[in-house]
Write an enzyme that holds these catalytic residues in place. Structure first.
Site, PDB file in Angstrom:
ATOM      1  N   HIS A 238       0.851  -1.192   0.000  1.00 16.18           N
ATOM      2  CA  HIS A 238       0.000   0.000   0.000  1.00 16.18           C
ATOM      3  C   HIS A 238       0.886   1.241   0.000  1.00 16.18           C
ATOM      4  O   HIS A 238       1.914   1.284   0.671  1.00 16.18           O
ATOM      5  CB  HIS A 238      -0.886  -0.033   1.248  1.00 16.18           C
ATOM      6  CG  HIS A 238      -1.877   1.073   1.353  1.00 16.18           C
ATOM      7  ND1 HIS A 238      -1.531   2.340   1.789  1.00 16.18           N
ATOM      8  CD2 HIS A 238      -3.204   1.122   1.079  1.00 16.18           C
ATOM      9  CE1 HIS A 238      -2.604   3.107   1.785  1.00 16.18           C
ATOM     10  NE2 HIS A 238      -3.627   2.403   1.354  1.00 16.18           N
TER      11      HIS A 238
ATOM     12  N   ARG B  66      -2.719   1.186  -4.544  1.00 13.75           N
ATOM     13  CA  ARG B  66      -2.472  -0.252  -4.617  1.00 13.75           C
ATOM     14  C   ARG B  66      -2.620  -0.710  -6.063  1.00 13.75           C
ATOM     15  O   ARG B  66      -3.209  -0.018  -6.883  1.00 13.75           O
ATOM     16  CB  ARG B  66      -3.454  -1.022  -3.726  1.00 13.75           C
ATOM     17  CG  ARG B  66      -3.252  -0.806  -2.242  1.00 13.75           C
ATOM     18  CD  ARG B  66      -4.327  -1.537  -1.444  1.00 13.75           C
ATOM     19  NE  ARG B  66      -5.623  -0.882  -1.559  1.00 13.75           N
ATOM     20  CZ  ARG B  66      -6.790  -1.461  -1.250  1.00 13.75           C
ATOM     21  NH1 ARG B  66      -6.809  -2.720  -0.851  1.00 13.75           N
ATOM     22  NH2 ARG B  66      -7.925  -0.797  -1.363  1.00 13.75           N
TER      23      ARG B  66
ATOM     24  N   LYS C 100      -5.988  -0.391  -8.497  1.00 12.53           N
ATOM     25  CA  LYS C 100      -6.945   0.511  -7.864  1.00 12.53           C
ATOM     26  C   LYS C 100      -6.998   1.829  -8.646  1.00 12.53           C
ATOM     27  O   LYS C 100      -6.150   2.104  -9.488  1.00 12.53           O
ATOM     28  CB  LYS C 100      -6.565   0.771  -6.401  1.00 12.53           C
ATOM     29  CG  LYS C 100      -6.614  -0.476  -5.523  1.00 12.53           C
ATOM     30  CD  LYS C 100      -8.027  -1.032  -5.421  1.00 12.53           C
ATOM     31  CE  LYS C 100      -8.088  -2.223  -4.490  1.00 12.53           C
ATOM     32  NZ  LYS C 100      -9.457  -2.776  -4.377  1.00 12.53           N
TER      33      LYS C 100
ATOM     34  N   ASP D 220      -5.740   8.406  -7.046  1.00  6.42           N
ATOM     35  CA  ASP D 220      -6.211   9.194  -5.901  1.00  6.42           C
ATOM     36  C   ASP D 220      -5.173  10.274  -5.619  1.00  6.42           C
ATOM     37  O   ASP D 220      -3.979   9.989  -5.496  1.00  6.42           O
ATOM     38  CB  ASP D 220      -6.373   8.290  -4.678  1.00  6.42           C
ATOM     39  CG  ASP D 220      -6.997   8.990  -3.476  1.00  6.42           C
ATOM     40  OD1 ASP D 220      -6.828  10.225  -3.336  1.00  6.42           O
ATOM     41  OD2 ASP D 220      -7.630   8.325  -2.650  1.00  6.42           O
TER      42      ASP D 220
ATOM     43  N   CYS E 273      -4.278  11.918  -3.036  1.00  6.67           N
ATOM     44  CA  CYS E 273      -3.458  11.888  -1.819  1.00  6.67           C
ATOM     45  C   CYS E 273      -2.153  11.138  -2.025  1.00  6.67           C
ATOM     46  O   CYS E 273      -1.159  11.410  -1.356  1.00  6.67           O
ATOM     47  CB  CYS E 273      -4.244  11.296  -0.645  1.00  6.67           C
ATOM     48  SG  CYS E 273      -4.523   9.515  -0.740  1.00  6.67           S
ATOM     49  N   TYR E 274      -2.154  10.183  -2.979  1.00  5.26           N
ATOM     50  CA  TYR E 274      -0.933   9.408  -3.219  1.00  5.26           C
ATOM     51  C   TYR E 274       0.117  10.213  -3.972  1.00  5.26           C
ATOM     52  O   TYR E 274       1.230   9.727  -4.185  1.00  5.26           O
ATOM     53  CB  TYR E 274      -1.271   8.103  -3.942  1.00  5.26           C
ATOM     54  CG  TYR E 274      -2.103   7.195  -3.076  1.00  5.26           C
ATOM     55  CD1 TYR E 274      -1.550   6.615  -1.933  1.00  5.26           C
ATOM     56  CD2 TYR E 274      -3.436   6.955  -3.358  1.00  5.26           C
ATOM     57  CE1 TYR E 274      -2.311   5.811  -1.109  1.00  5.26           C
ATOM     58  CE2 TYR E 274      -4.209   6.157  -2.540  1.00  5.26           C
ATOM     59  CZ  TYR E 274      -3.642   5.589  -1.413  1.00  5.26           C
ATOM     60  OH  TYR E 274      -4.403   4.803  -0.583  1.00  5.26           O
TER      61      TYR E 274
ATOM     62  N   ASP F 219      -9.828  13.908  -4.087  1.00  8.50           N
ATOM     63  CA  ASP F 219      -9.323  12.612  -4.534  1.00  8.50           C
ATOM     64  C   ASP F 219      -9.179  12.582  -6.059  1.00  8.50           C
ATOM     65  O   ASP F 219      -8.108  12.364  -6.614  1.00  8.50           O
ATOM     66  CB  ASP F 219     -10.314  11.555  -4.024  1.00  8.50           C
ATOM     67  CG  ASP F 219     -10.123  10.161  -4.601  1.00  8.50           C
ATOM     68  OD1 ASP F 219      -9.405   9.993  -5.591  1.00  8.50           O
ATOM     69  OD2 ASP F 219     -10.736   9.235  -4.054  1.00  8.50           O
TER      70      ASP F 219
ATOM     71  N   ASP G  22     -11.565  18.040   0.433  1.00  8.88           N
ATOM     72  CA  ASP G  22     -11.477  17.885   1.883  1.00  8.88           C
ATOM     73  C   ASP G  22     -10.075  18.283   2.330  1.00  8.88           C
ATOM     74  O   ASP G  22      -9.181  18.503   1.514  1.00  8.88           O
ATOM     75  CB  ASP G  22     -11.825  16.461   2.329  1.00  8.88           C
ATOM     76  CG  ASP G  22     -10.928  15.398   1.694  1.00  8.88           C
ATOM     77  OD1 ASP G  22      -9.718  15.419   1.959  1.00  8.88           O
ATOM     78  OD2 ASP G  22     -11.443  14.554   0.936  1.00  8.88           O
TER      79      ASP G  22
ATOM     80  N   HIS H  34      -7.060  15.606   1.587  1.00 10.00           N
ATOM     81  CA  HIS H  34      -6.541  15.620   0.224  1.00 10.00           C
ATOM     82  C   HIS H  34      -5.875  16.945  -0.119  1.00 10.00           C
ATOM     83  O   HIS H  34      -4.915  16.980  -0.895  1.00 10.00           O
ATOM     84  CB  HIS H  34      -7.663  15.294  -0.766  1.00 10.00           C
ATOM     85  CG  HIS H  34      -8.016  13.845  -0.808  1.00 10.00           C
ATOM     86  ND1 HIS H  34      -9.015  13.303  -0.029  1.00 10.00           N
ATOM     87  CD2 HIS H  34      -7.474  12.810  -1.511  1.00 10.00           C
ATOM     88  CE1 HIS H  34      -9.093  12.002  -0.259  1.00 10.00           C
ATOM     89  NE2 HIS H  34      -8.169  11.680  -1.147  1.00 10.00           N
TER      90      HIS H  34
END
Length: 414
Positions: free
Chosen positions: A182, A224, A227, A230, A232-233, A344, A351, A354
């Site tokens: 992850h 991952r 997936k 996103d 945040c990654y 995201d 939010d 993020h």
């Protein structure tokens, strides 16, 4: 009767995950298409509303994690809070000191970000026994101890072996042994290993492979395998590369051993070469090739638009291991809300979480070729106008570099 070769037939055979992936890709590429068609002078200004919105929210919300996400975002934007807000935040955080690693990490990083004697002296430098047992807990404990200058061999005992047991066959790091690799845990695991000087114990080659191929044709990172992208990654995966570039094994000058000071990898590329490479990469990122089904391919192959550019220069120093300009495109164009704040992906709501980690990832991208944290990036390293440039972060702790150095000096004296 509709044949299997028709579009309807292909959609019937598609899985729910494939349909979700295609939906995200279509949204993202429509944004990139619109971006490519407007004049460069009108492209990609980070919203000036972001900082003001965050300050209003900080008055209204009082939790350590919210404080950290908001204060760090404000600092990245080069803004500061007023005296009343700072006093209120220090008072609240000083009353939140509790035996919980994650919130301790958030509170300490908040106070380091605020900076100054009042904020830093309010920290009671203690740790606790018993609590969460996973890679995030290892990182938060080691990170807090390091930045407060209380990290010792006793605290670090066994941490390296535990993190090694969490590296998976894919190369990434899981939260606990036997789980799936992850992005968040991979950053936490690598950062903790750097802080205890055991990073070379990891299988770094397979870790690089796993993280590098998490950047998809949307230009952002997934957390991952298989997936969705996103925002945040952008930090959790992008920050891994910021750490790797500084390791001696990859041509970096290291972080030091006793004081964990960051030594940045020098950029040996001339400005002309840098500009040529970035401009061609931009075009590739904005115009991915469609696959045979008519969708932009989501495969993470070396031939894709997000291919990893790995080469050692004549000074044996590593170039960025991911497509930094492409990631900036995803953050600024797809994760950013027009009214301020980050999300995201398109279709999701903004939010504070993020916003914090999208901005942190954006800073990582912008400074990925800088000689050091005091050398501003070349304009070719910043998407859009140079006013988009954020403050540099210390990648081990994800706090703005200036605040980190002030805290380091403070805790070396007290």
């Amino acid at each position: 009767m509709e044949g299997e070769g028709t579009a309807t037939g292909r959609q019937r055979r598609a899985t729910a995950s494939q349909l979700d992936q295609w939906t995200v890709q279509d949204q993202v590429f429509k944004i990139y298409g619109a971006f490519a068609s407007i004049p460069r002078s009108a492209q990609s200004v980070i919203s000036i509303w972001t900082a003001s919105i965050l300050k209003v929210v900080l008055y209204e919300r009082s939790r350590p994690w919210l404080c950290y996400w908001i204060l760090h975002s404000i600092a990245l934007l080069g803004e500061s809070v007023d005296d009343e807000l700072e006093d209120n935040a220090i008072d609240f955080l000083s009353r939140c000191q509790m035996p919980h690693l994650a919130t301790t990490y958030a509170a300490v990083n908040s106070l380091v970000t605020l900076g100054g004697h009042k904020a830093l002296s309010s920290i009671n430098r203690w740790m606790h026994d018993a609590g969460e047992i996973d890679v995030r807990a290892c990182y938060t404990a080691i990170s807090v101890a390091s930045i407060l200058n209380i990290l010792d061999d006793e605290l670090a005992k066994g941490v390296g072996n535990y993190i090694l047991s969490c590296q998976t066959y894919e190369g990434g790091i899981a939260g606990e042994p036997g789980s799936e690799a992850h992005g968040g845990y991979t950053f936490c695991g690598l950062a903790a290993m750097v802080l205890i000087n055991q990073a070379n114990s990891l299988d770094l080659a397979s870790l690089i492979d796993w993280v590098a191929f998490r950047q998809g044709v949307e230009c952002g990172f997934q957390g991952r395998t298989n997936k969705l992208v996103d925002g945040c990654y952008s930090f959790w995966q992008g920050g891994v590369f910021a750490l790797l570039q500084r390791l001696p094994a990859f041509g970096g000058e290291g972080f030091g051993t006793s004081d964990v000071e960051v030594e940045w990898v020098s950029d040996s590329t001339s400005e002309g070469d840098d500009e040529d490479r970035d401009s061609s990469d931009d075009n590739e990122a904005l115009h991915p090739e469609p696959d045979q089904e008519g969708h932009q391919s989501s495969s993470h192959s070396p031939e894709s638009s997000t291919a990893v550019h790995i080469h050692h220069s004549r000074h044996n120093q590593l170039e960025p291991l991911f497509h930094t300009m492409a990631l900036q495109q995803y953050i600024v164009l797809c994760s950013q809300e027009q009214e301020g704040g980050f999300r995201d992906k398109p279709g999701k709501a903004r939010d504070y979480y993020h916003t914090c980690y999208c901005l942190s990832g954006l800073s990582v991208c912008q400074y990925s070729r800088s000689k050091n944290e005091n050398s501003p990036p070349l304009p070719t390293s910043v998407l859009g106008p140079y006013s988009n440039l954020l403050e540099p972060i210390h990648p081990l702790y994800n706090v703005v570099s200036r605040q980190y150095h002030d805290a380091r000096e403070f805790f070396s004296k007290y």
